[in-house]
Design a protein around this motif. Structure first.
Motif, short mmCIF file in Angstrom:
data_model
loop_
_atom_site.label_atom_id
_atom_site.label_comp_id
_atom_site.label_asym_id
_atom_site.label_seq_id
_atom_site.Cartn_x
_atom_site.Cartn_y
_atom_site.Cartn_z
N ALA A 59 31.85 -1.74 86.27
CA ALA A 59 30.40 -1.90 86.22
C ALA A 59 29.83 -1.11 85.04
CB ALA A 59 29.77 -1.44 87.53
N SER A 60 30.33 0.12 84.85
CA SER A 60 29.87 0.93 83.71
C SER A 60 30.24 0.27 82.39
CB SER A 60 30.50 2.33 83.79
OG SER A 60 30.11 2.99 84.96
N PHE A 61 31.46 -0.28 82.32
CA PHE A 61 31.91 -0.97 81.10
C PHE A 61 31.02 -2.18 80.82
CE2 PHE A 61 34.45 -4.37 79.14
CZ PHE A 61 34.80 -3.74 77.96
N ALA A 62 30.68 -2.94 81.85
CA ALA A 62 29.83 -4.13 81.69
C ALA A 62 28.44 -3.74 81.21
CB ALA A 62 29.76 -4.90 83.00
N LEU A 63 27.89 -2.67 81.78
CA LEU A 63 26.56 -2.22 81.36
C LEU A 63 26.57 -1.77 79.90
CD1 LEU A 63 25.37 -0.22 84.51
CD2 LEU A 63 24.37 -2.32 83.62
N TYR A 64 27.56 -0.98 79.54
CA TYR A 64 27.65 -0.52 78.15
C TYR A 64 27.83 -1.70 77.19
CZ TYR A 64 27.63 4.57 78.63
OH TYR A 64 27.26 5.87 78.83
N LEU A 65 28.56 -2.71 77.63
CA LEU A 65 28.78 -3.89 76.78
C LEU A 65 27.47 -4.64 76.55
CD1 LEU A 65 30.96 -5.53 75.32
CD2 LEU A 65 31.24 -6.89 77.41
N VAL A 66 26.68 -4.78 77.62
CA VAL A 66 25.37 -5.45 77.50
C VAL A 66 24.46 -4.66 76.57
CG1 VAL A 66 23.27 -6.09 78.74
CG2 VAL A 66 25.50 -6.61 79.73
N PHE A 67 24.39 -3.34 76.79
CA PHE A 67 23.50 -2.51 75.98
C PHE A 67 23.97 -2.48 74.52
CE2 PHE A 67 22.78 0.11 80.08
CZ PHE A 67 21.88 -0.84 80.53
N LEU A 68 25.27 -2.43 74.30
CA LEU A 68 25.80 -2.44 72.94
C LEU A 68 25.47 -3.75 72.24
CD1 LEU A 68 27.48 -0.97 70.79
CD2 LEU A 68 29.52 -2.02 71.78
N SER A 69 25.53 -4.86 72.96
CA SER A 69 25.19 -6.17 72.38
C SER A 69 23.73 -6.21 71.96
CB SER A 69 25.47 -7.28 73.40
OG SER A 69 26.83 -7.31 73.77
N VAL A 76 16.28 5.06 69.80
CA VAL A 76 15.86 5.07 71.20
C VAL A 76 16.92 4.50 72.13
CG1 VAL A 76 14.16 4.21 72.86
CG2 VAL A 76 13.42 4.97 70.60
N MET A 77 17.45 3.32 71.81
CA MET A 77 18.34 2.62 72.74
C MET A 77 19.64 3.36 73.09
SD MET A 77 18.05 -1.39 71.65
CE MET A 77 16.47 -2.16 71.34
N PRO A 78 20.35 3.98 72.12
CA PRO A 78 21.63 4.62 72.49
C PRO A 78 21.49 5.69 73.57
CG PRO A 78 21.45 4.39 70.11
CD PRO A 78 20.11 4.04 70.66
N PHE A 79 20.46 6.52 73.47
CA PHE A 79 20.27 7.59 74.45
C PHE A 79 19.76 7.03 75.78
CE2 PHE A 79 19.60 9.34 70.18
CZ PHE A 79 20.61 10.30 70.16
N SER A 80 18.97 5.98 75.71
CA SER A 80 18.51 5.33 76.94
C SER A 80 19.68 4.67 77.67
CB SER A 80 17.44 4.29 76.63
OG SER A 80 16.27 4.89 76.11
N ALA A 81 20.67 4.19 76.92
CA ALA A 81 21.83 3.54 77.54
C ALA A 81 22.61 4.52 78.40
CB ALA A 81 22.74 2.94 76.46
N THR A 82 22.86 5.72 77.88
CA THR A 82 23.59 6.73 78.67
C THR A 82 22.78 7.16 79.88
OG1 THR A 82 22.74 8.52 77.28
CG2 THR A 82 24.85 7.56 76.67
#
Length: 357
Positions: free
Chosen positions: A55-65, A109-115
């Motif tokens: 689930a964490s991998f999927a979320l990071y993949l979405v945010f990275l995209s 903004v987005m990278p820190f919000s992703a974590t």
């Protein structure tokens, strides 16, 4: 872990009672051991989100995209407008600045919000939390100011075509950009660093867990921020675009008198495209601004997961604009192709004809 010896009791009811107590004690201790604190060893720490590895991998993949689409797409827009001379116009100066705003949203903004979204913790300290929050508010407000400037630009181009080239020059467009950046900075950093938004919420701030990044707006600033920085400007822009399309339709009907009524087809198409940009902005941001009004009135009862979803829905808008330009601006498609195929490095490429027949 302590054990309770149920065999030392003679009463069946007492025996059952202690076995149940033992069960719930063990269950509670196991649950506490499974919880991971944002600040280990601190009893006031926030609890880290417990997503599975996949689930964490999927979320990071979405945010990275989303981040890659935002960064690459807006970089293409910035390079295209800066490099190709045919795109040097007042309207594109405003689009260039808006693309820079979206690019900063994707980079800062987005990278820190992703974590924060994945882990439920803020690992970067209270000072950077305040910087991150103020910068997010700054870029959001700045996007709205740019859209207002673009709406005014299109209004003048369609409704006053004979005076447009004299009134909206490159220097005027640059001035509009500078004023937008200055006003947005004064508002965003003034509100966050003066803590005007937290007035009357001292009890809530004291009860917050440690290791998170929380921003609250009291009822007054929640309504003021949403009304004057979103709902009122968007209403004005919708009215401007409505008038633009009414006047454009009148121009089409009275095309016979070309000296008085003729408007370039490209101007009308640009107005249509930029109105779609406005529509995408409203669609992506209206849920978050609505929540900022209702939250103080409901005791900040919205689940954190809902708030995070609304934030990422708003962030996604920064990736939408380059896609809209590519779909509705043939000249941008040609620019993107030149950049991808590295033709941009050929001699005299800046003078390339971008007109699509």
């Amino acid at each position: 872990m302590q054990r309770i010896c149920a065999g030392s009791l003679h009463s069946k009811d007492s025996h059952f009672h202690f076995k149940m107590t033992d069960y719930f004690s063990i269950k509670q201790l196991l649950f506490e051991e499974l919880l991971v604190q944002c600040l280990p060893g601190n009893n006031a720490s926030c609890i880290m989100e417990q997503f599975s590895l996949w689930a964490s991998f999927a979320l990071y993949l979405v945010f990275l995209s989303i981040m890659l689409a935002t960064i690459l797409g807006n970089s293409f827009v910035i390079v295209s407008i800066c490099h190709f001379k045919q795109l040097h116009s007042p309207t594109n100066v405003l689009i260039l600045s808006l693309a820079l705003v979206d690019l900063l949203m994707g980079v800062i903004v987005m990278p820190f919000s992703a974590t924060r979204t994945v882990h439920g913790c803020w690992f970067y300290g209270d000072t950077f939390c305040q910087i991150h929050t103020s910068f997010e508010l700054f870029l959001t407000t700045l996007s709205i100011f740019h859209l207002i400037c673009i709406a005014v630009d299109r209004h003048e181009a369609i409704c006053n075509p004979l005076h447009y080239s004299r009134e909206i020059t490159m220097s005027v467009a640059v001035m509009m950009v500078c004023v937008s950046w200055a006003l947005a900075a004064v508002y965003a950093y003034g509100v966050i660093y003066s803590k005007a938004n937290m007035a009357g919420l001292e009890d809530i701030s004291k009860s917050l867990c440690l290791g998170g990044c929380f921003v609250f707006f009291n009822p007054l600033w929640g309504m003021l921020s949403s009304a004057f920085c979103f709902f009122f400007p968007c209403t004005v822009m919708v009215c401007l675009y409505t008038k633009i399309f009414i006047v454009a339709e009148q121009h089409v009907r009275k095309i016979g008198d070309k000296n008085k009524w003729f408007v370039k087809k490209s101007e009308c198409k640009a107005a249509k495209t930029l109105s779609i940009v406005l529509g995408a902005f409203i669609f992506c941001w209206i849920p978050l601004f609505t929540i900022s009004i209702t939250e103080p009135l409901t005791g900040f009862s919205t689940p954190p997961i809902i708030t995070e979803v609304l934030h990422w829905s708003a962030y996604f808008n920064s990736a939408c604009n380059p896609i809209i330009y590519a779909l509705f601006y043939p000249s941008f498609i040609k620019c993107f192709h030149c950049i991808i195929t590295l033709k941009i490095f050929s001699s005299n490429s800046s003078n390339m004809n971008l007109t699509v027949k």
